[in-house]
Design a protein around this motif. Structure first.
Motif, PDB file in Angstrom:
ATOM      1  N   LEU A   4      -6.692   8.970   4.380  1.00 19.48           N
ATOM      2  CA  LEU A   4      -5.546   8.292   3.771  1.00 19.48           C
ATOM      3  C   LEU A   4      -4.369   9.264   3.724  1.00 19.48           C
ATOM      4  CD1 LEU A   4      -7.273   6.501   0.755  1.00 19.48           C
ATOM      5  CD2 LEU A   4      -6.401   5.402   2.837  1.00 19.48           C
ATOM      6  N   LYS A   5      -3.218   8.809   4.215  1.00 21.12           N
ATOM      7  CA  LYS A   5      -1.995   9.616   4.167  1.00 21.12           C
ATOM      8  C   LYS A   5      -0.994   8.957   3.215  1.00 21.12           C
ATOM      9  CE  LYS A   5      -1.988  12.032   8.604  1.00 21.12           C
ATOM     10  NZ  LYS A   5      -1.227  12.265   9.856  1.00 21.12           N
ATOM     11  N   PRO A   6      -0.792   9.528   2.040  1.00 24.53           N
ATOM     12  CA  PRO A   6       0.179   8.949   1.092  1.00 24.53           C
ATOM     13  C   PRO A   6       1.596   8.983   1.661  1.00 24.53           C
ATOM     14  CG  PRO A   6      -1.284  10.486  -0.018  1.00 24.53           C
ATOM     15  CD  PRO A   6      -1.516  10.666   1.451  1.00 24.53           C
ATOM     16  N   ASP A   7       2.369   7.988   1.281  1.00 21.88           N
ATOM     17  CA  ASP A   7       3.769   7.892   1.712  1.00 21.88           C
ATOM     18  C   ASP A   7       4.688   8.473   0.640  1.00 21.88           C
ATOM     19  OD1 ASP A   7       5.754   7.256   3.449  1.00 21.88           O
ATOM     20  OD2 ASP A   7       5.309   5.110   3.534  1.00 21.88           O
ATOM     21  N   ASP A   8       5.965   8.631   0.967  1.00 23.16           N
ATOM     22  CA  ASP A   8       7.010   9.015   0.012  1.00 23.16           C
ATOM     23  C   ASP A   8       6.754  10.361  -0.664  1.00 23.16           C
ATOM     24  OD1 ASP A   8       8.352   6.596   0.528  1.00 23.16           O
ATOM     25  OD2 ASP A   8       7.192   5.542  -1.016  1.00 23.16           O
ATOM     26  N   ASN A   9       6.288  11.338   0.101  1.00 27.62           N
ATOM     27  CA  ASN A   9       6.132  12.715  -0.393  1.00 27.62           C
ATOM     28  C   ASN A   9       5.175  12.802  -1.594  1.00 27.62           C
ATOM     29  OD1 ASN A   9       7.276  15.354   0.433  1.00 27.62           O
ATOM     30  ND2 ASN A   9       7.800  15.533  -1.730  1.00 27.62           N
ATOM     31  N   GLN A  10       4.106  11.995  -1.566  1.00 27.79           N
ATOM     32  CA  GLN A  10       3.151  11.966  -2.673  1.00 27.79           C
ATOM     33  C   GLN A  10       1.844  12.660  -2.307  1.00 27.79           C
ATOM     34  OE1 GLN A  10       3.510   8.155  -5.306  1.00 27.79           O
ATOM     35  NE2 GLN A  10       3.655   7.453  -3.191  1.00 27.79           N
ATOM     36  N   TYR A  11       1.105  13.023  -3.342  1.00 24.17           N
ATOM     37  CA  TYR A  11      -0.219  13.602  -3.157  1.00 24.17           C
ATOM     38  C   TYR A  11      -1.091  13.209  -4.340  1.00 24.17           C
ATOM     39  CZ  TYR A  11       0.709  17.333  -6.610  1.00 24.17           C
ATOM     40  OH  TYR A  11       0.973  18.040  -7.763  1.00 24.17           O
ATOM     41  N   PHE A  12      -2.416  13.450  -4.213  1.00 22.81           N
ATOM     42  CA  PHE A  12      -3.355  13.043  -5.258  1.00 22.81           C
ATOM     43  C   PHE A  12      -3.499  14.138  -6.314  1.00 22.81           C
ATOM     44  CE2 PHE A  12      -4.694  10.374  -1.694  1.00 22.81           C
ATOM     45  CZ  PHE A  12      -4.832   9.147  -2.324  1.00 22.81           C
TER      46      PHE A  12
ATOM     47  N   GLU B 115       1.187  11.370  -7.304  1.00 21.57           N
ATOM     48  CA  GLU B 115       2.414  11.901  -7.896  1.00 21.57           C
ATOM     49  C   GLU B 115       3.294  12.487  -6.808  1.00 21.57           C
ATOM     50  OE1 GLU B 115       1.623  14.722 -10.944  1.00 21.57           O
ATOM     51  OE2 GLU B 115       0.662  13.267 -12.302  1.00 21.57           O
ATOM     52  N   THR B 116       4.576  12.605  -7.114  1.00 24.49           N
ATOM     53  CA  THR B 116       5.515  13.189  -6.153  1.00 24.49           C
ATOM     54  C   THR B 116       5.353  14.707  -6.141  1.00 24.49           C
ATOM     55  OG1 THR B 116       7.097  11.396  -6.564  1.00 24.49           O
ATOM     56  CG2 THR B 116       7.946  13.401  -5.515  1.00 24.49           C
ATOM     57  N   PHE B 117       5.257  15.251  -4.946  1.00 24.42           N
ATOM     58  CA  PHE B 117       5.067  16.700  -4.806  1.00 24.42           C
ATOM     59  C   PHE B 117       6.408  17.404  -5.048  1.00 24.42           C
ATOM     60  CE2 PHE B 117       4.174  20.617  -2.342  1.00 24.42           C
ATOM     61  CZ  PHE B 117       2.969  20.971  -2.946  1.00 24.42           C
ATOM     62  N   PRO B 118       6.393  18.575  -5.717  1.00 26.65           N
ATOM     63  CA  PRO B 118       7.664  19.243  -6.043  1.00 26.65           C
ATOM     64  C   PRO B 118       8.405  19.787  -4.824  1.00 26.65           C
ATOM     65  CG  PRO B 118       5.780  20.578  -6.697  1.00 26.65           C
ATOM     66  CD  PRO B 118       5.236  19.239  -6.323  1.00 26.65           C
ATOM     67  N   GLU B 119       7.711  19.995  -3.732  1.00 22.60           N
ATOM     68  CA  GLU B 119       8.360  20.473  -2.507  1.00 22.60           C
ATOM     69  C   GLU B 119       8.349  19.370  -1.457  1.00 22.60           C
ATOM     70  OE1 GLU B 119       9.763  23.369  -2.587  1.00 22.60           O
ATOM     71  OE2 GLU B 119       8.901  23.985  -4.509  1.00 22.60           O
ATOM     72  N   ASN B 120       9.022  19.658  -0.329  1.00 24.97           N
ATOM     73  CA  ASN B 120       9.068  18.674   0.760  1.00 24.97           C
ATOM     74  C   ASN B 120       7.791  18.785   1.597  1.00 24.97           C
ATOM     75  OD1 ASN B 120      10.054  16.721   2.505  1.00 24.97           O
ATOM     76  ND2 ASN B 120      10.972  18.256   3.854  1.00 24.97           N
TER      77      ASN B 120
ATOM     78  N   SER C 154       0.823  -1.209   0.000  1.00 21.77           N
ATOM     79  CA  SER C 154       0.000   0.000   0.000  1.00 21.77           C
ATOM     80  C   SER C 154       0.862   1.266   0.000  1.00 21.77           C
ATOM     81  CB  SER C 154      -0.911   0.015   1.239  1.00 21.77           C
ATOM     82  OG  SER C 154      -1.581   1.249   1.352  1.00 21.77           O
ATOM     83  N   PRO C 155       0.485   2.256  -0.803  1.00 21.62           N
ATOM     84  CA  PRO C 155       1.234   3.522  -0.820  1.00 21.62           C
ATOM     85  C   PRO C 155       0.823   4.467   0.312  1.00 21.62           C
ATOM     86  CG  PRO C 155      -0.518   3.615  -2.436  1.00 21.62           C
ATOM     87  CD  PRO C 155      -0.594   2.255  -1.828  1.00 21.62           C
ATOM     88  N   TYR C 156      -0.011   3.977   1.235  1.00 21.04           N
ATOM     89  CA  TYR C 156      -0.504   4.831   2.320  1.00 21.04           C
ATOM     90  C   TYR C 156       0.093   4.402   3.653  1.00 21.04           C
ATOM     91  CZ  TYR C 156      -3.835   5.507  -1.439  1.00 21.04           C
ATOM     92  OH  TYR C 156      -4.401   5.743  -2.662  1.00 21.04           O
ATOM     93  N   LYS C 157       0.330   5.376   4.502  1.00 22.81           N
ATOM     94  CA  LYS C 157       0.918   5.104   5.806  1.00 22.81           C
ATOM     95  C   LYS C 157      -0.047   4.284   6.662  1.00 22.81           C
ATOM     96  CE  LYS C 157       3.650   9.370   5.801  1.00 22.81           C
ATOM     97  NZ  LYS C 157       3.900  10.680   6.469  1.00 22.81           N
ATOM     98  N   ILE C 158       0.458   3.183   7.211  1.00 23.83           N
ATOM     99  CA  ILE C 158      -0.380   2.271   7.987  1.00 23.83           C
ATOM    100  C   ILE C 158      -0.880   2.947   9.270  1.00 23.83           C
ATOM    101  CG2 ILE C 158      -0.478   0.077   9.204  1.00 23.83           C
ATOM    102  CD1 ILE C 158      -0.357  -0.222   6.207  1.00 23.83           C
ATOM    103  N   GLY C 159       0.010   3.533  10.026  1.00 20.64           N
ATOM    104  CA  GLY C 159      -0.384   4.153  11.291  1.00 20.64           C
ATOM    105  C   GLY C 159      -0.999   5.527  11.129  1.00 20.64           C
TER     106      GLY C 159
END
Length: 360
Positions: free
Chosen positions: A214-222, A232-237, A174-179
């Protein structure tokens, strides 16, 4: 001079006697009114107790008709109720008769202010609705508890972990944070006893608000690309990326489990307090809001973005759910059969697990 004095004394004595008579007449008038009220209350006591006895006999006859008791048991219960009501009449009228005697014996009276009339309360504990009120409220009437109440209601609260099952992938991928991904539910439910003489199965239905996060992992957003909603990966942190989907749903469950029967003369109830329960069912409803929240730093400034539309979430939602409970606390699982986003090449379905409280 003596004649004048004699007449003056006679006049004073006459005035004093008149004043004394006037003072006595006021309490007597008050006493007479109070005595009449108490006599009316005695008649009311007899009528009320007879009305209670009639209701109790009808309840016993209903139990006999339903086969819950035998003819002999019904007769014994009727005799017991008749004795009880006869004693009630005797005791209650004795209180009122003594009060009448007190007022008649004391000419100056013990009249009570109408605004502070005492309330006579006759009855059992909170489970016995045979309380009788006599006194200051004109609209006080005897209230009877419904003999067989098959429907009850309670407040529902649930929360726990949330995630999504993606077509062709396992939950481990899953690309979403478990906790960090969670759900919340709040609502109201009604519970109806299905069978007339058994509480083993109940139909539970109601209305609830589901909020699935849902919280996406790895600096991603919808992001929505045409008809597709993708990560997709967000351009900022990103300091925070979270999607919240709010649904108004109408759950229906069949609940099974033992219960304790509380049997009284004028009513009975079933209690599932501290009992094992299992519920199986589902829900259906519609989406009432979708929001994506992004937090990040840009040029030394902290930015908060909230996107409330445009992510193509499903308008209609439906799913299955189950719970296993001891008393009011349950382990709860729900799964959306409808996809999170509509018209997708790869479907994602929301899944939640947590604790549920049904507080009745």
């Amino acid at each position: 001079m003596q004649t004048i004095t004699k007449y003056l004394v006679l006049l004073i004595l006459s005035l004093n006697a008149h004043l004394i008579n006037a003072q006595d007449s006021i309490p007597k008038a008050v006493n007479s009114t109070e005595i009449n009220k108490l006599k009316q209350a005695i008649a009311k006591v007899e009528a009320e107790e007879k009305a209670y006895l009639k209701a109790e006999v009808e309840a016993i006859d209903l139990r006999l008709k339903n086969g819950e008791i035998t003819q002999e048991e019904a007769q014994d219960l009727k005799m017991e109720m008749a004795k009880k009501r006869a004693l009630n009449i005797e005791n209650r009228t004795a209180i009122l008769t003594n009060k009448i005697a007190l007022l008649e014996r004391n000419e100056k009276g013990y009249a009570e202010d109408n605004d502070n009339e005492s309330i006579i309360r006759i009855g059992g504990d909170d489970d016995d609705d045979s309380f009788i009120f006599i006194g200051k409220k004109k609209d006080d009437k005897p209230k009877y508890r419904k003999f067989d109440r098959r429907t009850k209601s309670d407040f529902v609260l649930a929360f726990g972990l949330n995630n999504a099952i993606i077509e062709g992938e396992s939950l481990d991928d899953s690309p979403y944070k478990i906790g960090g991904s969670r759900f919340f539910e709040m609502g109201w439910a009604w519970k109806y006893r299905v069978f007339k003489n058994s509480n083993f199965m109940r139909l539970k239905y109601g209305v609830s608000l589901h909020i699935n996060g849902l919280k996406p992992d790895d600096n991603q957003y919808f992001v929505r690309n045409g008809d597709q909603t993708v990560l997709e990966t967000f351009p900022e942190n990103l300091r925070k990326s979270k999607l919240s989907v709010s649904n108004l749903v109408f759950p229906v469950h069949f609940e099974f489990g033992p219960s304790k029967k509380i049997d009284r003369d004028t009513y009975f109830r079933y209690s599932t307090k501290n009992q094992f329960k299992i519920g199986v069912g589902g829900y259906a409803g519609f989406n009432i809001g979708t929001r994506q929240k992004l937090k990040y730093d840009l040029d030394g400034e902290r930015i908060k973005d909230k996107q409330k539309r445009g992510l193509n979430t499903s308008d209609l939602v439906y799913g299955i759910s189950t719970y296993v409970a001891i008393g009011d606390t349950a382990l709860y699982l729900k799964y959306d059969l409808s996809p999170i986003f509509k018209d997708q090449i790869v479907d994602q379905n929301n899944i939640s697990i947590g604790v549920r409280f049904d507080m009745d």
